[in-house]
Design an enzyme around this catalytic site. Structure first.
Site, PDB file in Angstrom:
ATOM      1  N   HIS A 130      23.634 -23.770 -23.540  1.00  0.00           N
ATOM      2  CA  HIS A 130      22.920 -22.476 -23.740  1.00  0.00           C
ATOM      3  C   HIS A 130      22.957 -21.207 -23.185  1.00  0.00           C
ATOM      4  CE1 HIS A 130      18.972 -23.273 -22.094  1.00  0.00           C
ATOM      5  NE2 HIS A 130      18.966 -22.088 -21.605  1.00  0.00           N
ATOM      6  N   ASP A 160      23.043 -30.105 -24.264  1.00  0.00           N
ATOM      7  CA  ASP A 160      21.706 -29.211 -23.712  1.00  0.00           C
ATOM      8  C   ASP A 160      22.698 -28.752 -22.080  1.00  0.00           C
ATOM      9  OD1 ASP A 160      21.891 -26.308 -23.781  1.00  0.00           O
ATOM     10  OD2 ASP A 160      19.708 -26.672 -22.261  1.00  0.00           O
ATOM     11  N   SER A 233      17.791 -21.289 -16.116  1.00  0.00           N
ATOM     12  CA  SER A 233      18.462 -22.616 -16.766  1.00  0.00           C
ATOM     13  C   SER A 233      19.152 -23.118 -15.952  1.00  0.00           C
ATOM     14  CB  SER A 233      19.145 -21.904 -18.106  1.00  0.00           C
ATOM     15  OG  SER A 233      17.652 -21.379 -18.993  1.00  0.00           O
TER      16      SER A 233
END
Length: 377
Positions: A130, A160, A233
């Site tokens: 992402h 992911d 992230s």
């Protein structure tokens, strides 16, 4: 004259007392913080001793130095050591949001950023899917602030995870840990780029709060209370040895929610990297079965019923060739019990298209086995 830090001297005294009050046979095993060692222990006149050199290698967070007739034992700042060790392997990732993205805003600069981990010295980096899926003109900034253009090599949104590459050698790859040695309560540090790109390589401290968390997602996660914010992230979650045990992925956010971050376990990261390097993508075994999770599984309640129910079978899928019907319950795959869709997806990481497996199914309270060959979607 010997100078020994009093606090750490207690450790030596405990070991000495332990050794002198017990009779040990050859091959004695010493346990320090639960970890077993058998070397460096000697028996002299019926008593057991451990060498300073061996003790130094066994005690994490302790420095033992010898000089002439002096022995110094000192505590180390474990957190700063971990951050110093791992930071050269952590990168900031920045780029512009594609106009095709639903998040694109004509009134803003559309700059987005995240974090990545170097896993090969020749410029291969793992991050979240992402972070880079809608990013164009990807730029990687190393810990020394030098920037390099990057290209997307592989991506899988279900896991992911994504692999990007920069043309730069001589980098310091991170050390990956062993998921079997990770336990609830272990101290961990999260490193990343929270909120602002100017804050890259920020570190936060916490513990492993939970293992095997699915939270209605396709795969399992590690739970941590180390602060993970927007921009973290793709960054690493590391143990006190400086080993990466997870890739930070998402957090629960909202009123009344505190310190609930989730990381992709390192075994899943290793699986993805292996697939990316072999095939350039994740090659999943496919049957075309759609499962319905029980209410107990969805809410994380104790599950007394075995198996997961077949909700539907996709048209023209490999499953239609086999004796599988809607409302059948899948009990196990090659002897491994399956009680949720997450269990099924995790088990499928062991297989490739074309592999064969034995399914145990239940229909009308009758169990039976079938052998299936996985296809590829």
């Amino acid at each position: 004259m010997k100078r020994i830090n009093i606090a750490k001297c207690v450790v030596l005294l405990l070991i000495f007392a332990f050794c002198t009050t017990n009779t040990f046979a050859a091959g004695t095993t010493l346990r320090i913080n639960g970890q077993e060692f058998s070397s460096g222990i000697k028996t002299i006149e019926g008593k057991q001793y451990i060498s300073v050199d061996a003790l130094s290698s066994y005690l994490e967070g302790v420095s033992i130095t010898q000089e002439n007739n002096s022995i110094d034992i000192n505590s180390l700042n474990r957190i700063s050591n971990v951050v110093s060790k791992v930071s050269p392997s952590v990168v900031g990732i920045i780029g512009k949001l594609k106009e095709s993205s639903y998040e694109y805003d004509e009134t803003s600069d559309n700059i987005i950023f995240g974090t990545g981990v170097i896993y090969r010295s020749n410029g291969y980096i793992i991050t979240n899917a992402h972070v880079v899926k809608d990013m164009e003109s990807i730029v990687v900034v190393l810990s020394n602030s030098k920037a390099y253009k990057a290209r997307l090599k592989a991506i899988d949104e279900d896991l992911d995870l994504a692999e990007i590459k920069i043309d730069k050698g001589g980098l310091q790859p991170a050390t990956f840990g062993d998921i079997s040695k990770v336990a609830v309560g272990d101290e961990v540090v999260a490193i990343g780029t929270p909120l602002s790109f100017g804050l890259r390589n920020s570190a936060t401290r916490g513990i492993i709060s939970g293992m095997n968390r699915s939270e209605n997602r396709q795969y399992r996660f590690l739970q941590t209370d180390a602060a993970i914010n927007s921009g973290n992230s793709g960054g690493p979650l590391v143990n006190m040895k400086g080993e990466v045990v997870g890739i930070n992925s998402w957090v629960y956010a909202g009123i009344g929610v505190q310190s609930m971050g989730f990381s992709i376990p390192i075994d899943t990261v290793k699986y993805a990297i292996d697939q990316f390097e072999r095939f350039g993508k994740i090659r999943r075994p496919y049957l075309g079965l759609v499962f319905s999770d029980s209410i107990t599984s969805l809410y994380g309640l104790p599950n007394t019923a075995e198996g997961v129910t077949v909700k539907s079978i996709e048209k023209n899928s490999p499953a239609q060739k086999y004796n599988i019907k809607v409302d059948d319950r899948l009990i196990s795959i090659n002897g491994v019990k399956i009680n949720s869709t997450t269990d099924y997806n995790e088990e499928m990481k062991k297989y490739l298209p074309g592999d064969i497996a034995e399914f145990k199914l239940q229909r009308d309270n009758r169990e039976f086995n079938i052998t299936v060959t996985f296809g590829e979607k």
